[in-house]
Design a protein around this motif. Sequence first.
Motif, PDB file in Angstrom:
ATOM      1  N   THR A 150      49.197  34.325  84.047  1.00  8.83           N
ATOM      2  CA  THR A 150      50.500  34.184  84.803  1.00  8.83           C
ATOM      3  C   THR A 150      50.629  35.229  85.785  1.00  8.83           C
ATOM      4  OG1 THR A 150      51.516  33.010  83.005  1.00  8.83           O
ATOM      5  CG2 THR A 150      52.908  33.737  84.738  1.00  8.83           C
ATOM      6  N   ILE A 151      50.880  34.898  87.053  1.00 12.76           N
ATOM      7  CA  ILE A 151      51.110  35.874  88.107  1.00 12.76           C
ATOM      8  C   ILE A 151      52.652  35.877  88.491  1.00 12.76           C
ATOM      9  CG2 ILE A 151      50.649  36.890  90.308  1.00 12.76           C
ATOM     10  CD1 ILE A 151      48.242  36.829  88.508  1.00 12.76           C
ATOM     11  N   GLY A 152      53.420  37.001  88.131  1.00  9.18           N
ATOM     12  CA  GLY A 152      54.912  37.119  88.497  1.00  9.18           C
ATOM     13  C   GLY A 152      55.065  37.273  89.850  1.00  9.18           C
ATOM     14  N   VAL A 153      56.244  36.846  90.393  1.00 10.26           N
ATOM     15  CA  VAL A 153      56.483  36.980  92.009  1.00 10.26           C
ATOM     16  C   VAL A 153      58.221  36.818  91.758  1.00 10.26           C
ATOM     17  CG1 VAL A 153      54.607  35.742  92.977  1.00 10.26           C
ATOM     18  CG2 VAL A 153      56.760  34.235  92.536  1.00 10.26           C
ATOM     19  N   ALA A 154      58.682  37.401  92.847  1.00  7.05           N
ATOM     20  CA  ALA A 154      60.053  37.628  92.907  1.00  7.05           C
ATOM     21  C   ALA A 154      60.923  36.159  92.900  1.00  7.05           C
ATOM     22  CB  ALA A 154      60.353  38.412  94.081  1.00  7.05           C
ATOM     23  N   SER A 155      60.589  35.572  93.896  1.00 11.01           N
ATOM     24  CA  SER A 155      61.268  34.166  94.154  1.00 11.01           C
ATOM     25  C   SER A 155      60.237  33.050  94.722  1.00 11.01           C
ATOM     26  CB  SER A 155      62.260  34.232  95.046  1.00 11.01           C
ATOM     27  OG  SER A 155      62.138  34.636  96.522  1.00 11.01           O
ATOM     28  N   LYS A 156      60.142  31.620  94.440  1.00 17.06           N
ATOM     29  CA  LYS A 156      59.739  30.672  95.166  1.00 17.06           C
ATOM     30  C   LYS A 156      59.763  30.704  96.465  1.00 17.06           C
ATOM     31  CE  LYS A 156      57.284  26.927  94.674  1.00 17.06           C
ATOM     32  NZ  LYS A 156      55.824  26.803  94.229  1.00 17.06           N
ATOM     33  N   GLY A 157      58.855  30.748  97.167  1.00 19.99           N
ATOM     34  CA  GLY A 157      58.832  30.478  98.779  1.00 19.99           C
ATOM     35  C   GLY A 157      59.088  31.740  99.327  1.00 19.99           C
ATOM     36  N   GLY A 158      59.173  33.020  98.658  1.00 19.09           N
ATOM     37  CA  GLY A 158      59.595  34.225  98.947  1.00 19.09           C
ATOM     38  C   GLY A 158      58.431  34.975  99.676  1.00 19.09           C
ATOM     39  N   SER A 159      58.823  36.068 100.194  1.00 19.22           N
ATOM     40  CA  SER A 159      57.300  37.012 100.436  1.00 19.22           C
ATOM     41  C   SER A 159      56.507  37.422  99.409  1.00 19.22           C
ATOM     42  CB  SER A 159      57.908  38.157 101.257  1.00 19.22           C
ATOM     43  OG  SER A 159      58.890  38.793 100.551  1.00 19.22           O
ATOM     44  N   SER A 160      57.017  37.536  98.442  1.00 18.83           N
ATOM     45  CA  SER A 160      55.990  38.274  97.111  1.00 18.83           C
ATOM     46  C   SER A 160      55.272  37.069  96.905  1.00 18.83           C
ATOM     47  CB  SER A 160      56.974  38.679  96.117  1.00 18.83           C
ATOM     48  OG  SER A 160      57.721  37.566  95.387  1.00 18.83           O
ATOM     49  N   GLU A 161      55.760  35.856  96.813  1.00 14.89           N
ATOM     50  CA  GLU A 161      54.701  34.657  96.571  1.00 14.89           C
ATOM     51  C   GLU A 161      53.692  34.445  97.529  1.00 14.89           C
ATOM     52  OE1 GLU A 161      55.060  29.995  94.930  1.00 14.89           O
ATOM     53  OE2 GLU A 161      56.345  30.620  96.568  1.00 14.89           O
ATOM     54  N   VAL A 162      54.205  34.725  98.962  1.00  9.29           N
ATOM     55  CA  VAL A 162      53.118  34.583  99.832  1.00  9.29           C
ATOM     56  C   VAL A 162      52.158  35.279  99.619  1.00  9.29           C
ATOM     57  CG1 VAL A 162      52.831  34.538 102.398  1.00  9.29           C
ATOM     58  CG2 VAL A 162      54.809  33.349 101.530  1.00  9.29           C
ATOM     59  N   ALA A 163      52.587  36.815  99.494  1.00  7.90           N
ATOM     60  CA  ALA A 163      51.592  37.899  99.118  1.00  7.90           C
ATOM     61  C   ALA A 163      50.849  37.516  98.011  1.00  7.90           C
ATOM     62  CB  ALA A 163      52.247  39.152  99.079  1.00  7.90           C
ATOM     63  N   ALA A 164      51.198  37.086  96.791  1.00  4.92           N
ATOM     64  CA  ALA A 164      50.360  36.694  95.862  1.00  4.92           C
ATOM     65  C   ALA A 164      49.284  35.746  95.861  1.00  4.92           C
ATOM     66  CB  ALA A 164      51.300  36.405  94.592  1.00  4.92           C
ATOM     67  N   VAL A 165      49.562  34.862  96.751  1.00 10.14           N
ATOM     68  CA  VAL A 165      48.700  33.494  97.231  1.00 10.14           C
ATOM     69  C   VAL A 165      47.390  34.464  98.039  1.00 10.14           C
ATOM     70  CG1 VAL A 165      48.217  31.405  98.114  1.00 10.14           C
ATOM     71  CG2 VAL A 165      50.216  31.871  96.916  1.00 10.14           C
ATOM     72  N   GLN A 166      47.975  35.104  99.017  1.00 12.63           N
ATOM     73  CA  GLN A 166      47.102  35.934  99.766  1.00 12.63           C
ATOM     74  C   GLN A 166      46.118  36.548  99.094  1.00 12.63           C
ATOM     75  OE1 GLN A 166      50.223  37.568 102.370  1.00 12.63           O
ATOM     76  NE2 GLN A 166      48.999  36.581 103.962  1.00 12.63           N
ATOM     77  N   GLN A 167      46.571  37.369  98.017  1.00 15.93           N
ATOM     78  CA  GLN A 167      46.011  38.227  97.159  1.00 15.93           C
ATOM     79  C   GLN A 167      45.095  37.359  96.491  1.00 15.93           C
ATOM     80  OE1 GLN A 167      49.275  40.214  95.861  1.00 15.93           O
ATOM     81  NE2 GLN A 167      49.256  42.075  97.007  1.00 15.93           N
ATOM     82  N   ILE A 168      45.380  36.607  95.797  1.00 17.39           N
ATOM     83  CA  ILE A 168      44.512  35.485  94.870  1.00 17.39           C
ATOM     84  C   ILE A 168      43.418  35.104  95.803  1.00 17.39           C
ATOM     85  CG2 ILE A 168      44.338  33.621  93.719  1.00 17.39           C
ATOM     86  CD1 ILE A 168      47.378  34.298  92.821  1.00 17.39           C
ATOM     87  N   GLU A 169      43.366  34.671  96.909  1.00 16.72           N
ATOM     88  CA  GLU A 169      42.503  34.115  97.764  1.00 16.72           C
ATOM     89  C   GLU A 169      41.453  35.056  98.248  1.00 16.72           C
ATOM     90  OE1 GLU A 169      44.600  31.923 100.526  1.00 16.72           O
ATOM     91  OE2 GLU A 169      45.068  29.968  99.446  1.00 16.72           O
ATOM     92  N   ARG A 170      41.999  36.313  98.335  1.00 17.07           N
ATOM     93  CA  ARG A 170      41.245  37.375  99.089  1.00 17.07           C
ATOM     94  C   ARG A 170      40.343  37.929  97.762  1.00 17.07           C
ATOM     95  NH1 ARG A 170      43.246  40.615 104.181  1.00 17.07           N
ATOM     96  NH2 ARG A 170      44.650  38.706 105.149  1.00 17.07           N
ATOM     97  N   LEU A 171      40.702  37.644  96.597  1.00 18.02           N
ATOM     98  CA  LEU A 171      39.728  38.114  95.520  1.00 18.02           C
ATOM     99  C   LEU A 171      38.924  36.755  94.942  1.00 18.02           C
ATOM    100  CD1 LEU A 171      42.638  39.573  93.040  1.00 18.02           C
ATOM    101  CD2 LEU A 171      40.357  40.780  94.013  1.00 18.02           C
ATOM    102  N   GLY A 172      38.731  35.748  96.011  1.00 16.93           N
ATOM    103  CA  GLY A 172      37.787  34.717  95.637  1.00 16.93           C
ATOM    104  C   GLY A 172      38.297  33.472  94.834  1.00 16.93           C
ATOM    105  N   LEU A 173      39.592  33.731  94.413  1.00 15.66           N
ATOM    106  CA  LEU A 173      40.192  32.713  93.534  1.00 15.66           C
ATOM    107  C   LEU A 173      41.114  31.458  94.269  1.00 15.66           C
ATOM    108  CD1 LEU A 173      41.321  35.105  90.632  1.00 15.66           C
ATOM    109  CD2 LEU A 173      39.122  33.521  90.852  1.00 15.66           C
ATOM    110  N   THR A 174      41.470  30.693  93.707  1.00 18.27           N
ATOM    111  CA  THR A 174      42.563  29.585  94.280  1.00 18.27           C
ATOM    112  C   THR A 174      43.639  29.659  93.466  1.00 18.27           C
ATOM    113  OG1 THR A 174      41.754  27.839  92.808  1.00 18.27           O
ATOM    114  CG2 THR A 174      40.466  27.922  95.003  1.00 18.27           C
ATOM    115  N   ARG A 175      44.824  28.941  94.146  1.00 13.66           N
ATOM    116  CA  ARG A 175      46.093  29.172  93.584  1.00 13.66           C
ATOM    117  C   ARG A 175      45.816  28.316  92.097  1.00 13.66           C
ATOM    118  NH1 ARG A 175      51.517  29.347  95.298  1.00 13.66           N
ATOM    119  NH2 ARG A 175      52.928  28.219  94.143  1.00 13.66           N
ATOM    120  N   SER A 176      45.064  27.456  91.924  1.00 11.44           N
ATOM    121  CA  SER A 176      45.014  26.624  90.760  1.00 11.44           C
ATOM    122  C   SER A 176      44.301  27.265  89.563  1.00 11.44           C
ATOM    123  CB  SER A 176      44.216  25.238  90.892  1.00 11.44           C
ATOM    124  OG  SER A 176      43.009  25.353  91.305  1.00 11.44           O
ATOM    125  N   ASP A 177      43.741  28.440  89.978  1.00  7.41           N
ATOM    126  CA  ASP A 177      43.264  29.321  88.940  1.00  7.41           C
ATOM    127  C   ASP A 177      44.238  30.132  88.050  1.00  7.41           C
ATOM    128  OD1 ASP A 177      40.533  28.617  89.488  1.00  7.41           O
ATOM    129  OD2 ASP A 177      40.382  29.978  91.165  1.00  7.41           O
TER     130      ASP A 177
END
Length: 346
Positions: A150-177
């Motif tokens: 589980t990856i925590g973010v501040a709010s749904k649709g907020g900047s921390s969630e956008v950042a988390a998705v970017q970071q996950i993808e740059r690590l070679g993973l997908t959101r579904s992981d």
Amino acid sequence: MGAGALKVGAIAICLANVAGCGGSGAPSGATGPSGSAAASATPTPAPIKVRAAYGNVTPANLAPFYAKEKGIFLQNGLDVDLSLIDGGAKSMAALLGNSVDIAQLGGTELMSAYVGGGDAEAVALFVPVSPWVLMAPASYTGPNDLKGKTIGVASKGGSSEVAAVQQIERLGLTRSDVTILATGSVANLTSAMLANQVYAGPGHPPDTAALFKAGYKVIMDLAAQKVPAVENCTIVTKKYASEHKDVMQKYVDSLIQSIVAMKKDKPGTIPVMQKLLNVTDQDALSQTYDYYVTQIFPVYPTVAAKEWLYSRDELAKSNAAVKDLDITKVIDNTYVKNAQDRKVGG
């Protein structure tokens, strides 16, 4: 941290006393000055009341907080009631519900609200690059450790969630992981990480200082990569802006003057930051100042399409409704340009 209104100090309105001329020694027949010639002071206009809110306890909100604490709003004729409404979504709801006139929150929250029917716009952008680093426990060894977590973010649709998705993808993973959990605010996100309620999450100074002390480490650094973002903005409904153009200009002028003042005075800015963040660790505050005030805050917080287009496309990965959003509908650079033309920032 709970919401709480900041107390507004009283401002005295001074009237000059005009002394009358003449007396018993005046020549016979002499008359005093006529009413039209008598000097009279013009009363200082009462400051205009403005209800403003900021959506998270974060250094990104330092400019309005500084303008309030240092009396810059008052100098520009504004009596600003600045309050914390913890959580970008709650702050946006307060703005759209007319509980506040102006809100300081993320551009991603604005775009999400706009496609949902909220007619608002951003008139200033203070954090045009992502400040987020993805942090995980010291036991983390590689991207596979994130799978199923589980990856925590501040709010749904907020900047921390956008950042988390970017970071996950740059690590070679997908959101579904991973599972992404919205905690409600930046403060809640940090607390959830420290309590091991989520495995990892995005953070930034000063929260990162506490996370480092707790053994967390950086596993993806968007901040170092200068990834475009719309992290913190001044947002207003279009109706309010159209009806209060003078107020909006004074508000934006005050924020620019605050940025200039902060950049020139680290010792004077640290106590204001300490009050905003409720952090006493002077090393953490110093690091936060060096990062945000020195490196990130632009003197003129221009709202331009570049950062918004990038952020829109990233947000579309978690909110498909923004995919074809016309960015020009949610930004208005008029006030910053006006201030720049007048050289408000020097």
